[in-house]
Design a protein around this motif. Structure first.
Motif: not given
Ligand SMILES: Nc1ncnc2c1ncn2[C@@H]1O[C@H](COP(=O)(O)OP(=O)(O)OP(=O)(O)O)[C@@H](O)[C@H]1O
Ligand SMILES: C[C@@](O)(CCOP(=O)(O)O)CC(=O)O
Length: 479
Positions: A14, A20-21, A23-24, A213, A215, A291, A419-420
């Protein structure tokens, strides 16, 4: 499918391009894109009594053996060589299976033993060393010369991963292959995907020792989609007391019909003629550290964070909506769409607005492209603000410089950190196909960082049952 046959299942890697962040937190959505880099699990009957051996032939010292006791519990045979991601997955998936199929059938398959092979597409791991050994330059033409499922001559602890989500794709394909091999499920429809997802998500959280999360597991099951996370409480009973949780409790947690998973998945795909390209950057970041910093800042500054999260979320949604609208534009008028793409693919994204002013033709489509381009610029701006405020280098200045240079290439609509973020990777999405070569040239000549293109492109498809001989190079990993 009969348990005497070979079962092969694959799951995609993926790229999280939006969210990013955010979706936590279940209040916010993200967009994750599936790739054609996939993890494969092959399950075959073994010839050793009750022994399960999992082989990972791409790495040295990578075979793990398990025994199943009379209470259907899995025990590692060699205490000194363990892979917790594989072990947890075999243990919990077999526990779910033992609860769901007759004991006699379970025992029949277990008594034969199982030989399991796992392998990931080359893109999951940096191939820099391999190319150096072969004296090949780091570019996509060289990567195409490597053997599929290349052997790395290192052990798993030394490997450089590229951020495509190797552990999530590995766990998801392993869970699905075991459920199918034991005939606990007989195909991969929606109901079955939900069960596979729930089991894989539980195993991945246990293996990582945290609840993210999720994902990446979701993308490994469903491919490209708009994602909202599950409420983490669902996994509390197993996370809090891993050693004392019984099979019935586990089964209840993962059961699609009785449990309370509230994750939301809206399958999607990039609009036609959009291409995703990815590169890994040979510096690397520690995702949990990033994170941790962001979440600590958010906790200490709740009001400011809420305003920033909401603003970022509104631009995220504009990108997601813009992509959806363009897909409908394509459905409404394919030839207009093609013409608009051809026109814009020759021009920098920052100049599409001028094109739109000059042309009355294709205006919906060009305006759609502009909406995505401009909203994504805003997404990056607010991610940089998040970086500055939290002290986490999400889009650090060296990445900004590279991403800005990518965005200057005609046809590029989005260039960002997936992502992050941090110093791990970048992605670039463009229209038409001319931009691909120009972007790769930019990466290869970039002096400030070593940017290594990957071969992966978007493939929106999720989990798949495969035929061993139809996947190039896969059968040879069994030898
Ligand atoms: N080919 C493989 N065979 C067996 N185990 C693997 C393989 N690839 C990855 N793993 C397992 O996954 C672990 C890495 O998981 P981790 O969650 O730290 O990385 P990740 O977030 O998936 O990384 P990336 O997104 O960069 O691929 C390894 O330590 C190993 O246990
Ligand atoms: C920062 C975060 O939102 C995304 C991390 O993504 P990646 O593993 O860097 O692709 C964390 C998470 O969603 O689990």
């Amino acid at each position: 499918m009969s348990s005497s046959t070979v079962t092969v299942v694959s799951a995609p890697g993926k790229v999280l391009i939006i969210g990013g962040y955010l979706i936590l937190d279940r209040s916010y959505q993200g967009l994750t894109i599936g790739t054609d880099a996939r993890f494969y699990t092959i399950v075959k009957p073994g010839n050793k009594c009750s022994k399960i051996t999992v082989h990972s032939p791409q790495f040295n010292d990578a075979a793990w053996e398990y025994r199943v006791n009379d209470a259907c519990q899995v025990e590692a045979i060699n205490e000194d060589n363990r892979n917790s991601f594989v072990e947890i997955t075999v243990k919990y998936t077999l526990s779910v299976i033992a609860n769901r199929i007759p004991k006699q059938k379970f025992n029949e398959i277990i008594n034969q033993g199982l030989d399991i092979y796992i392998a990931g597409s080359n893109d999951f791991y940096s191939q820099r060393k391999q190319l150096e050994i072969l004296k090949l330059p780091l570019n996509t033409s060289s990567l195409r010369l490597l053997t599929p499922f290349n052997k790395n001559d290192i052990n798993l602890k030394q490997v450089h991963k590229t951020g495509l989500g190797s552990s999530a794709a590995l766990i998801t394909s392993l869970v699905a292959a075991l459920l199918i091999h034991f005939q606990c499920i007989d195909n991969i429809g929606n109901q079955q995907k939900t069960l596979i997802h729930n089991v894989a998500q539980m195993c991945h959280c246990l293996a990582q020792g945290k609840i993210g999360s999720g994902f990446d597991v979701s993308a490994a099951v469903w491919g490209s989609h708009v994602y909202k996370r599950f409420s983490p409480d669902i996994l509390n009973p197993v996370i809090q007391d891993e050693n004392n949780v019984d099979g019935a409790t586990i089964d209840n947690i993962v059961d699609p019909s009785t449990s309370n998973w509230d994750n939301e998945v809206v399958p999607t795909a990039l609009p036609p003629r959009f291409t995703l390209v990815i590169a890994d950057v040979d510096i690397g970041s520690n995702t949990p550290k990033l994170v941790g910093k962001v979440l600590a800042w958010r906790k200490a500054n709740p009001e400011q964070a809420k305003a920033l999260w909401d603003t970022l979320a509104s631009h995220n949604s504009m990108v997601i909506d813009g992509l959806r609208e363009l897909r409908s534009e394509y459905e409404n008028n394919k030839s207009e769409y093609e013409k608009a793409i051809e026109l814009c693919s020759e021009v920098k994204g920052s100049e599409w607005a001028t094109l739109a002013e000059q042309k009355t033709l294709h205006s919906n489509i060009i305006n759609g492209l502009i909406k995505i381009f401009q909203s994504f610029q805003k997404v990056r701006q607010f991610l940089r603000e998040m970086s500055t405020l939290s002290g986490a280098p999400i889009e650090p200045p060296v990445q900004t410089k590279l991403l800005d240079a990518c965005t200057e290439i005609p046809g590029v609509i989005m260039a960002g950190v997936p992502g992050a973020g941090g110093f791990d990777a970048i992605f670039c999405i463009g229209i038409g196909n001319k931009f691909v070569e120009n972007v790769e040239n930019l990466w290869l000549n970039w002096k400030e960082m070593n940017v290594g293109p990957l071969l992966a492109n978007e493939s929106s498809e999720g989990l798949k049952i495969e035929n061993l001989d139809s996947v190039k190079g896969l059968a040879t990993i069994l030898t």
